[in-house]
Structure formats: C-alpha cells, structure tokens
Design an enzyme around this catalytic site. Sequence first.
Site, mmCIF file in Angstrom:
data_model
loop_
_atom_site.group_PDB
_atom_site.id
_atom_site.type_symbol
_atom_site.label_atom_id
_atom_site.label_comp_id
_atom_site.label_asym_id
_atom_site.label_seq_id
_atom_site.Cartn_x
_atom_site.Cartn_y
_atom_site.Cartn_z
ATOM 1 N N SER A 143 53.098 41.977 29.290
ATOM 2 C CA SER A 143 52.342 41.210 30.284
ATOM 3 C C SER A 143 51.605 40.068 29.602
ATOM 4 O O SER A 143 51.196 40.180 28.436
ATOM 5 C CB SER A 143 51.324 42.151 30.930
ATOM 6 O OG SER A 143 50.334 41.417 31.607
ATOM 7 N N TYR A 168 44.405 49.216 30.685
ATOM 8 C CA TYR A 168 45.779 48.862 31.059
ATOM 9 C C TYR A 168 46.313 47.798 30.105
ATOM 10 O O TYR A 168 47.403 47.941 29.527
ATOM 11 C CB TYR A 168 45.824 48.342 32.513
ATOM 12 C CG TYR A 168 47.023 47.475 32.769
ATOM 13 C CD1 TYR A 168 48.280 48.032 32.952
ATOM 14 C CD2 TYR A 168 46.909 46.073 32.774
ATOM 15 C CE1 TYR A 168 49.389 47.221 33.144
ATOM 16 C CE2 TYR A 168 48.007 45.262 32.963
ATOM 17 C CZ TYR A 168 49.250 45.842 33.142
ATOM 18 O OH TYR A 168 50.336 45.037 33.310
ATOM 19 N N LYS A 172 49.443 47.702 26.988
ATOM 20 C CA LYS A 172 50.533 46.734 26.820
ATOM 21 C C LYS A 172 50.512 46.164 25.408
ATOM 22 O O LYS A 172 51.544 46.049 24.735
ATOM 23 C CB LYS A 172 50.417 45.607 27.853
ATOM 24 C CG LYS A 172 50.663 46.043 29.278
ATOM 25 C CD LYS A 172 52.102 46.510 29.489
ATOM 26 C CE LYS A 172 52.364 47.006 30.894
ATOM 27 N NZ LYS A 172 53.642 47.716 31.032
ATOM 28 N N ASN A 218 46.136 43.139 43.942
ATOM 29 C CA ASN A 218 46.661 41.830 43.555
ATOM 30 C C ASN A 218 46.678 40.881 44.754
ATOM 31 O O ASN A 218 46.726 41.301 45.904
ATOM 32 C CB ASN A 218 48.065 41.972 42.957
ATOM 33 C CG ASN A 218 48.030 42.780 41.681
ATOM 34 O OD1 ASN A 218 48.575 43.879 41.636
ATOM 35 N ND2 ASN A 218 47.380 42.270 40.667
ATOM 36 N N ASP A 336 38.515 38.223 34.973
ATOM 37 C CA ASP A 336 39.525 37.214 35.322
ATOM 38 C C ASP A 336 39.389 35.972 34.443
ATOM 39 O O ASP A 336 38.279 35.553 34.129
ATOM 40 C CB ASP A 336 39.366 36.774 36.788
ATOM 41 C CG ASP A 336 40.079 37.697 37.755
ATOM 42 O OD1 ASP A 336 40.829 38.575 37.295
ATOM 43 O OD2 ASP A 336 39.883 37.532 38.976
HETATM 44 N N1 UFG Z 1 42.491 37.053 43.612
HETATM 45 C C1 UFG Z 1 41.689 36.758 44.691
HETATM 46 N N2 UFG Z 1 41.568 37.708 45.665
HETATM 47 C C2 UFG Z 1 42.206 38.908 45.622
HETATM 48 C C3 UFG Z 1 43.013 39.197 44.501
HETATM 49 C C4 UFG Z 1 43.128 38.248 43.500
HETATM 50 O O1 UFG Z 1 41.115 35.669 44.792
HETATM 51 O O2 UFG Z 1 42.031 39.717 46.547
HETATM 52 C C5 UFG Z 1 42.687 36.015 42.572
HETATM 53 C C6 UFG Z 1 42.280 36.428 41.192
HETATM 54 O O3 UFG Z 1 40.930 36.158 40.952
HETATM 55 C C7 UFG Z 1 43.233 35.583 40.331
HETATM 56 C C8 UFG Z 1 44.488 35.472 41.189
HETATM 57 O O4 UFG Z 1 44.056 35.739 42.523
HETATM 58 O O5 UFG Z 1 42.700 34.283 40.177
HETATM 59 C C9 UFG Z 1 45.575 36.464 40.813
HETATM 60 O O6 UFG Z 1 45.044 37.777 40.796
HETATM 61 P P1 UFG Z 1 45.997 39.070 40.734
HETATM 62 O O7 UFG Z 1 45.109 40.265 40.776
HETATM 63 O O8 UFG Z 1 47.072 38.959 41.743
HETATM 64 O O9 UFG Z 1 46.694 38.906 39.331
HETATM 65 P P2 UFG Z 1 46.038 38.814 37.873
HETATM 66 O O10 UFG Z 1 46.428 37.488 37.342
HETATM 67 O O11 UFG Z 1 44.617 39.163 37.843
HETATM 68 O O12 UFG Z 1 46.775 40.033 37.213
HETATM 69 C C10 UFG Z 1 48.095 39.934 36.829
HETATM 70 C C11 UFG Z 1 48.772 41.311 36.812
HETATM 71 C C12 UFG Z 1 48.183 42.189 35.762
HETATM 72 C C13 UFG Z 1 48.069 41.477 34.451
HETATM 73 C C14 UFG Z 1 47.330 40.180 34.642
HETATM 74 C C15 UFG Z 1 47.159 39.374 33.399
HETATM 75 O O13 UFG Z 1 48.624 41.936 38.066
HETATM 76 O O14 UFG Z 1 49.038 43.285 35.600
HETATM 77 O O15 UFG Z 1 48.072 39.391 35.571
HETATM 78 O O16 UFG Z 1 48.349 38.816 32.999
HETATM 79 F F1 UFG Z 1 47.387 42.225 33.559
#
Ligand code: UFG
Length: 379
Positions: A143, A168, A172, A218, A336
């Site tokens: 990841s 998590y 990885k 997500n 984040d």
């Molecule tokens: N976000 C929101 N509202 C939500 C969910 C997410 O605004 O309800 C935002 C987050 O702050 C971020 C973006 O949307 O800016 C993406 O968030 P996700 O949770 O969809 O994905 P992430 O980038 O946080 O996480 C993903 C994978 C993880 C991995 C991570 C880092 O889901 O497994 O990328 O590479 F660890």
Amino acid sequence: MGNRALNKPADQTTVLVTGGAGFIGSHTVVELLDRGYDVVVVDDLSNSSQEALERVRALTGTQADGQRGRLTFYKESILDAQALEQVFERHPVDVIIHFAGFKAVGESVQKPLEYYWNNVAGTLALCDVARRHGCKNLVFSSSATVYGEPEFVPITESCPKHTPTNPYGQTKSMLEQILTDLYVGDDEWNVVLLRYFNPIGAHVSGTIGEDPEGIPNNLLPYVAQVAVGKLERVGVFGDDYPTPDGTGVRDYIHVVDLARGHVAALDWMAGRVGTGEALGLGSLAGQPAVDGTRRGVGIFNLGTGKGSSVLDVIHAFERACGHEIPYQVMPRRAGDVAENYAACEKARDELGWVAEYDLDRMCEDSWRWQSQNPNGYRG
Ligand code: UFG
C-alpha cells in the site's frame, strides 16, 4: 528445493489467490480466468462473501468446484498451516497473489494483536508452506501507506518509506521487509511488492464490487451509500489542507486497472515483459530471467498518477448518479496526509502496464454496482 519456473502458458499455470473473494481479489480472479490461468482461491470469508466468487464464475463462464472448472475455492484461513498444506498437495501452485489480510486503519489501532497476528503471522505461515512445496513466487498487496507522509509527489518507488501511523500500515511495511529478507536469504525467491494507491470502482457488469460491512471507512463506499440513500451526507474530513480546494488529494485507481496490474506482474515475473532493471535488490538485478523466472524483489506503484480531491470525487459521483450528493465539512481525520499520488513510470516501463480508466468511469462503475446491489452481496 528449487523454485517453480513460470515460463509456460497461462493455462498450465496455477495461481493461488489468497483473499480472492474480497474486493480487489475478486476482480483479479476475473482477469486471471479471462487470461486462462488456473485459479485456486483461499479465503476465510472473514470480510468477504462466497457470493462474490459465484458471480465471478458467472462472469467468466467458469464451472462450479469439482467439475472441470478452473476456479477452486477453499474456505480456509492462511493461519491454518495444515489446511494450506492440503491446498499445496492438491494443486501444483506456481505463483501466489497474496491479498488476504485485515485492512481497516481505525480498527487496527483498537485491535493491534489481531492485525499483527493475521497479517504478519498469516503471511509467514503461507510462505513457509509455499517454499516447502517449491513455490517461491509471490505478489504481495502492499500500500502507498508505506510512504507515510510522502517526502515528495508524485511518489516514486524510491521515495523513502516512513513509519506508518497505525498497525495496519505497519503490517504492510513489515511484510515488505520480511518478503525482501526472504530473497536476501534465498535468492530463488521472486517477489513483487505492489503498492496500491486508492482502489475504487467495480466491474463494468455491476455484479461484483466493494462490499464493506457496516458504515464504510473509505470515501468511495461512503459516497456511494449516500448516493443510494442509505446514509444522509458525506463528511468531508478537512477543507484547510494545502491543496487546490483545501480537501485531501488521493490517486484513485479503477479496481479493474489494479487487477490487470497483477496480471502484468505475473508476466513480468515470468520474464515475458520488462528488462528486470527495476529489480530493487541484489546482484541479479538487470539480468534476464533465469529458467523463465525472475529472481529478486520488484517494487511497483499501482496508481494513475493523477490526484483528485474529496470534492472532485463527490462531483464525479454526482455526474454518475445524476443527482446531488449532500456533504458537510468536518474536522480533519487523524493520520491523514494532505496529498498523495503515484509516479507510474516504473510500472509502465517494466510491467508494460498503465491505468486506463478515469475518475468519471470509476464512479459510473461504482454507481452501477451500488445501485444494483444496495445491500452488497447480502441481497
Ligand atoms: N474522506 C472524507 N470522508 C470520508 C472518508 C474519507 O473526507 O468519509 C477523505 C479522507 O480524509 C482522504 C480521502 O477522503 O482525504 C480518502 O480517504 P480514504 O479513507 O478513502 O482513503 P485513504 O487515502 O485514507 O486510505 C487509503 C486506503 C488505506 C491505505 C491508505 C494510505 O484505504 O488502506 O490509503 O495509502 F492505508
């Protein structure tokens, strides 16, 4: 003991897919079956559904277990070494694509023991059984989380890794190290570490897709459930990041593109594509494949190279579903990063792979899946 050579046609090659009933796993199984591979899935269904595999069979015209099918399913955990032994005794596994693992960032903070045990010990058990059966070819689901707060964007594979902020992510990163050390200790190993960015979308048929249990963590599944009316509004986690519209920027990649990246990795491991110059390690770097099989550790980002903000995603989904999606700005979410997107040149040059689908297409496919299956595989 040696290692199994991969220089043979797909229909003579057996791929063990751990976690093959899950979101990325099921889409990868479709691509493998379409290419003619024999596929053996091991999945404990702890966060997935056997129905996904039934739909994969329907999509690919593959017969049921026990007939002349090229897809065989075992409901087993990778922690169960005895069960794995039986799988390897029954099937001449040539290469493993290893997806099985827990993946919820927040949950991993609450349940570190479960995460380290399942993800790390499970992988150790898998590798131990595999090598005893002469299979030292493995593709690992890594990841972009291993980059932590990235030192620069677009993120190249040589961007330094940083300590992930949760168990998590730690699993990885640790597993990347463990799999690299396997090669250092025994240069017959042939390992590919695929660092995924943000997989979304669904198969164009709308019959398989992402099916999270409970409230999604997500962004995409959350947006999709708001669009279908199951949730009220999207919480946008922060609008004061140093990004064009203030919301977090990610590299969203269509899950079918991602799945095809795994097929490309198999071609690369077999020496069918690339030069080997991308091998991260060892004196064999850059040498042609040995016995039709590379040796070493190949590390590749799988992304599109394009960053999209949270608001870009919401608006693309509105275009896909044809109505407005309510959202509300909330505080930032702990852990984040502001922005992350991939440099994709290495995958293009070595694997001969590039992502094809854009954000609009990802949202269209995601909407088709969500609207046809509002309750996922639960009917
Ligand atoms: N976000 C929101 N509202 C939500 C969910 C997410 O605004 O309800 C935002 C987050 O702050 C971020 C973006 O949307 O800016 C993406 O968030 P996700 O949770 O969809 O994905 P992430 O980038 O946080 O996480 C993903 C994978 C993880 C991995 C991570 C880092 O889901 O497994 O990328 O590479 F660890």
